[in-house]
Write an enzyme that holds these catalytic residues in place. Structure first.
Site, PDB file in Angstrom:
ATOM      1  N   GLU A  39       1.819  -0.376  -5.031  1.00 47.69           N
ATOM      2  CA  GLU A  39       0.971   0.759  -5.379  1.00 47.69           C
ATOM      3  C   GLU A  39       1.941   1.925  -5.504  1.00 47.69           C
ATOM      4  O   GLU A  39       2.382   2.495  -4.512  1.00 47.69           O
ATOM      5  CB  GLU A  39      -0.064   1.017  -4.292  1.00 47.69           C
ATOM      6  CG  GLU A  39      -1.036   2.133  -4.643  1.00 47.69           C
ATOM      7  CD  GLU A  39      -2.022   2.428  -3.537  1.00 47.69           C
ATOM      8  OE1 GLU A  39      -3.193   2.724  -3.837  1.00 47.69           O
ATOM      9  OE2 GLU A  39      -1.624   2.374  -2.350  1.00 47.69           O
TER      10      GLU A  39
ATOM     11  N   ASP B 133       0.839  -1.194   0.000  1.00 46.06           N
ATOM     12  CA  ASP B 133       0.000   0.000   0.000  1.00 46.06           C
ATOM     13  C   ASP B 133       0.878   1.250   0.000  1.00 46.06           C
ATOM     14  O   ASP B 133       1.857   1.331   0.757  1.00 46.06           O
ATOM     15  CB  ASP B 133      -0.900  -0.022   1.241  1.00 46.06           C
ATOM     16  CG  ASP B 133      -1.789   1.194   1.342  1.00 46.06           C
ATOM     17  OD1 ASP B 133      -2.674   1.350   0.491  1.00 46.06           O
ATOM     18  OD2 ASP B 133      -1.584   1.991   2.284  1.00 46.06           O
TER      19      ASP B 133
END
Length: 724
Positions: free
Chosen positions: A402, A365
């Site tokens: 990401e 993330d």
């Protein structure tokens, strides 16, 4: 047992921690490994703090006890090696609770926030109990002993893996299914024995097999605070549902266990991994190393802040002070990933989940935070990224970034490292524009379908560096992408100001649910169009759990706080004819990708030809070899993929005709001697004719095909003369 000096006997308050009734014996212990490590005779504890002046270890008979049965002062002479505090307790057994109190300078301007009144859990704890936890008590002043979290001593040895190991499926053959552990089975309609848990997921593995995915990408399963009520809106408590604020990096989330106080966190997670592996499904974890749940200077103190704030976080302030936290994440703080201690925690954590828990990979993330140096500047060779890249233990694990953060760092096509795959946000945007009907994007679409060479080939990367996705957990579901022009986030209690505003969506003629059959049919066709493009693209496809049965979130594109039916799978709805139609389509589509994987798992296209003379790739519009790249109004595209693999019969050729215009168009079909074309997909047709297996695919004998408005047709070849 760790060799000792200055050992001495300890009589415990209350019942003895040693079941045999023997008094505990305390030894100096070892600085490595970090955390609580169980052996046959006891437990070794080791924790990092460079700036602490005193450390107390609190031992609880059970993690739910209000008061510790023993408080041990760690000697800075005998129980400290450089910056690591350690102790060994002979006779202590798994299942005991433990925590720390740490003292030192309380000088926020120097980055130090030591507070011995706050009870801290071990950053390396393999299990945490939240039974007594009250978040507010961890903020501000005051002792929070009776309202604190407790770490749990867990023995990770002795589990019967039955020969299980990570599956190591090639990235190029992977179909990722992003899902939430609890939301998958939490609805009463799921009918599972243990809804919302790792065990509940096991019960639904046959469904995952049916839809043909090869890997689940689980939203965060590290310990987080599911009790945290963010706000109450119209009588509904809004909570930390997604789990993107980690408390314990080595601990499976207690909320996904059937008996969270039993200490069986590790076993239940392992059972799930083993069962998924037996079904041929890999396990990828969505991990959050960019920030922790301690928030900013007003947030709670439960671990990192209290152990060594200046080490674990990026700090800032006026005139060189360190009163506050850099917030590159949008979550209050930023973890100092490239400090040696931060890097060690991340590497130790990933190795643990691979070696001890057998997971197959990780999605990071806001991964761009991991590229920032200790001053926050992006690094060309960030240590933690390259350590993950080159680590012998992690070398076979999938790593997905990401490749952006909340501070504006956007590294799609530039993320450091060689084997790191990236969530390709440019793929998402181009495909959404095309299916929506935006004109003049066919060149972008062609680039995205063929592995985004503009982003990756120049770095000598490969199509597998691109994780292709159209939807993700944060955003519209695939159905809502075709049913809403505007987000509908009012239920989140933020005045509809949260979530992205530009969704590149189109509601097909009505906003939200409608009884108009033609609009509903168009929406289903659009969902199928998205699916065909995704599965006919080079790179690694990712679909969001529920998209295969057209799950809706009623236009909410940011359901992070909704632990309710808005996020849960409705297993009754899955049984409707409309949902079954969609599941059948996706299942067959995923199978087709697997059958034709040679087209999608290789390197970038070249000028090779099949033995029937079919080019490895050729582009067309409605007319052969005329794709009209420079037509600003173009809404159609066609491509032919030749079966040029050396170990095939040359018959697996594919011709894809894409018409995103609002009118039917006739597309020419290429002709190759010795081959006949058969229709395997036409998204405009009703089920079961929308997708068929090759054996039942009708022969297309004409030189052209009418592709209906807003639909996609896929043809495949067989040897001329073979029937359909």
């Amino acid at each position: 047992m760790v060799s000792s000096i200055n050992s001495f006997a300890v009589t415990t308050k209350g019942r003895p921690l040693s079941p045999e009734g023997e008094p505990l014996r305390i030894f100096t212990g070892s600085p490595h490994p970090f955390g609580a490590t169980v052996d046959d005779e006891g437990v070794n504890f080791a924790v990092y703090s460079a700036n602490a002046t005193a450390v107390k270890l609190l031992i609880f008979d059970t993690p739910t006890d209000l008061d510790p049965s023993k408080v041990i002062d760690l000697s800075p002479i005998n129980n400290k090696s450089f910056y690591i505090w350690h102790i060994y307790i002979q006779g202590l057994k798994p299942g005991s609770g433990y925590a720390y109190r740490v003292d030192g300078p309380n000088e926020p301007w120097n980055g130090h926030r030591f507070n011995p009144e706050k009870v801290l859990v071990d950053p390396y704890s393999k299990g945490n109990s939240l039974s007594l936890w009250e978040r507010g008590a961890a903020c501000g002043s005051g002792d929070n002993l009776h309202k604190s979290m407790r770490s749990v001593v867990i023995d990770t040895r002795g589990y019967d893996w039955e020969g299980d190991m990570p599956l190591r499926r090639p990235m190029s053959e992977t179909i990722v299914y992003e899902m939430h552990v609890a939301g998958f089975t939490k609805s009463p309609s799921s009918g599972v024995q243990h809804p919302g848990t790792f065990k509940g997921l096991i019960e639904k593995i046959p469904y995952l097999q049916e839809i043909g995915i090869t890997a689940v990408e689980l939203l965060p399963v590290f310990s987080f605070d599911h009790t945290d009520i963010l706000r109450v809106h119209e009588g509904n408590p809004l909570v930390n549902y997604w789990g993107y604020s980690t408390m314990g990096y080595f601990a499976p989330h207690q909320g996904y266990c059937t008996d969270p106080e039993s200490g069986l966190h590790v076993e239940e997670f392992r059972d799930m991994v083993k069962a998924l592996h037996k079904a041929g499904i890999e396990v990828i974890l969505d991990v959050v190393f960019n920030h922790t749940d301690e928030g900013n200077h007003q947030g709670p103190m439960f671990s990192f802040k209290g152990f060594d704030n200046s080490t674990y976080y990026y700090l800032t302030g006026e005139n060189g002070s360190k009163d506050f936290y850099y917030d590159y994440t949008g979550c209050g703080n930023t973890f100092n990933c490239n400090h040696p201690i931060g890097e060690k925690l991340i590497l130790d954590c990933l190795r643990y989940w691979v070696q001890e828990m057998h997971v197959d990979g990780f999605r990071f993330d806001e991964g761009s935070v991991l590229t920032r140096g200790e001053d926050g500047t992006p690094l060309e060779h960030p240590p933690v990224i390259w350590s993950i890249e080159l680590d012998d233990i992690l070398g076979s694990s999938k790593v997905i970034a990401e490749a952006w953060d909340a501070a504006g760092l956007y590294q799609i096509g530039y993320f450091p490292g060689a084997r790191w795959a990236e969530w390709n946000g440019m793929y998402r945007d181009s495909i959404r524009q095309f299916v929506k009907g935006d004109p003049g994007v066919i060149q972008q679409v062609a680039t995205r379908l063929t592995g985004s060479a503009d982003l990756y080939q120049w770095r000598h990367h490969e199509p597998v560096n691109s994780v292709n996705f159209i939807t993700a957990h944060d955003g519209f579901t695939l159905y809502d992408l075709c049913a809403y022009n505007e987000k509908r986030n009012w239920a989140n209690g933020e005045g509809n100001n949260d979530g992205v505003n530009d969704n590149i969506s189109w509601n097909c003629g009505a906003e939200g649910d409608t009884d108009n059959d033609s609009i509903n049919q168009l929406r289903r066709r659009q969902v199928k169009n998205f699916g065909v493009l995704l599965m006919c693209s080079l790179g690694v496809p990712m679909i969001v759990g529920g998209d295969e049965h057209a799950r809706s979130q009623k236009g909410n594109n940011n359901t992070y706080c909704q632990d309710n039916a808005l996020n849960w799978y409705d297993w009754d709805a899955i049984q409707t004819s409309e949902s079954k139609e969609m599941i059948r389509f996706w299942s067959m589509l995923n199978k087709k990708r697997s059958n034709f994987i040679d087209h999608f798992k290789g390197k970038y296209f070249t000028d090779k030809r099949s033995r029937f003379g079919v080019p490895e790739i050729s582009w067309h519009g409605t007319l052969l070899n005329q794709p009209n790249w420079n037509d600003p109004g173009a809404r159609c595209l066609s491509m032919t993929l030749g079966d040029t693999a050396e170990d095939t019969d040359g018959l697996d050729n594919i011709h894809i005709m894409m018409n995103m215009h609002w009118e039917p168009l006739r597309f020419e079909i290429p002709n190759y001697e010795g081959l006949s074309w058969h229709r395997t997909i036409d998204t405009s047709l009703q089920s079961p004719n929308d997708i068929t297996d090759l054996e039942h695919s009708p022969l297309i004998s004409e030189s052209g095909y009418i592709v209906n408005d807003r639909s996609i047709v896929v043809l495949t070849t067989r040897a001329a003369g073979q029937g359909g």
